[in-house]
Write an enzyme that holds these catalytic residues in place. Structure first.
Site, PDB file in Angstrom:
ATOM      1  CE  LYS A 147      -1.086  -3.758   3.417  1.00  0.00           C
ATOM      2  NZ  LYS A 147      -1.213  -5.073   2.729  1.00  0.00           N
ATOM      3  CB  SER A 195      -0.893   0.004   1.245  1.00  0.00           C
ATOM      4  OG  SER A 195      -1.547   1.250   1.409  1.00  0.00           O
ATOM      5  CE1 TYR A 249      -3.788  -2.134   5.222  1.00  0.00           C
ATOM      6  CE2 TYR A 249      -3.070   0.066   4.579  1.00  0.00           C
ATOM      7  CZ  TYR A 249      -3.511  -1.199   4.242  1.00  0.00           C
ATOM      8  OH  TYR A 249      -3.685  -1.536   2.918  1.00  0.00           O
TER       9      TYR A 249
END
Length: 244
Positions: free
Chosen positions: A153, A136, A149
């Protein structure tokens, strides 16, 4: 530029919805034999109704033992797309250990585990292969309430580079795609509000969010022999967001 995967076996995780689902379907169209892994049986059932040749694989990647048993049962794989991922939004000062561990477990640990199993088979067969990890843009820039998150990533990106370094001598290429907001069904719901979407779109020179096909096409390219010398790359799919 035609991309074909005739005679190749592909495994796609998180294949029940969104990017993973459309990647599985695209791989079938390109001639691959596809194993679609999802934790949701209903999503797999509807996918197989659309494409009867797809092999459904039900598994919760949050469970390491189940992951090992299921991925080993799939057999030899030539093309791997690690797409499954989760997020739990919390302000930094309120991030819980439970939430952090859940996100890291699926977004990092499961990718390592699935890739180890698949890559060991590739090494043993001596036939090489290609792995694409769906990362991402959140690995490249901070987002509010995305501590777990963004961290996961970022870890996925550097792990992918280590994989590329160590697996490259075995003719196994490893790359990531790093999209910004993608217009999956969920993405449309979350970003349909102009007030929320406006500031993000203002930072994208092309003035639009990423469509699912934009990501799928990049994945197909990186999996294919057209990208034979692309290894260890994080490919931003973000319309120029990082230029601003």
């Amino acid at each position: 530029m035609e991309i074909r995967f005739d005679g190749k076996k592909a495994l796609v995780t998180g294949a029940g919805k969104g990017i993973g689902r459309d990647t599985a379907k695209a791989l079938v169209k390109c001639g691959a034999e596809v194993f679609a892994l999802s934790r949701t049986q209903e999503d797999l059932d509807s996918l197989v109704q659309e494409y009867p040749g797809i092999h459904p694989v039900q598994c919760d990647l949050g469970d390491p033992e189940a992951t090992k048993a299921v991925v080993e049962s799939v057999g030899p794989i030539d093309l791997l797309v690690n797409n499954a991922g989760i997020t739990i939004l919390e302000p930094f000062l309120e991030v819980t250990l439970d939430a952090f561990e859940k996100v890291m477990n699926v977004n990092v640990r499961s990718v390592m585990q699935v890739s180890q199993i698949v890559a060991k088979g590739m090494v043993e067969r001596g036939s090489g292969g290609s792995i694409v990890n769906v990362s991402s843009l959140a690995s490249k820039c901070a987002l509010k309430e995305h501590t777990s998150y963004c961290t996961s990533k970022g870890a996925l990106d550097i792990m992918s580079k280590v994989m590329a370094l160590e697996l490259g001598p075995h003719k196994i290429r490893v790359n990531t795609v790093n999209p910004t907001v993608v217009m999956t069904d969920m993405g449309v719901k979350v970003w349909s509000d102009p007030v929320k979407a406006g500031p993000m779109l203002a930072r994208i020179p092309l003035g639009k969010f990423v469509e699912v096909d934009d990501v799928v096409h990049a994945i197909l390219y990186l999996l294919s022999d057209k990208a034979a010398m692309v290894n260890g790359t994080n490919l931003p799919i973000e319309g120029g967001f990082l230029t601003s």
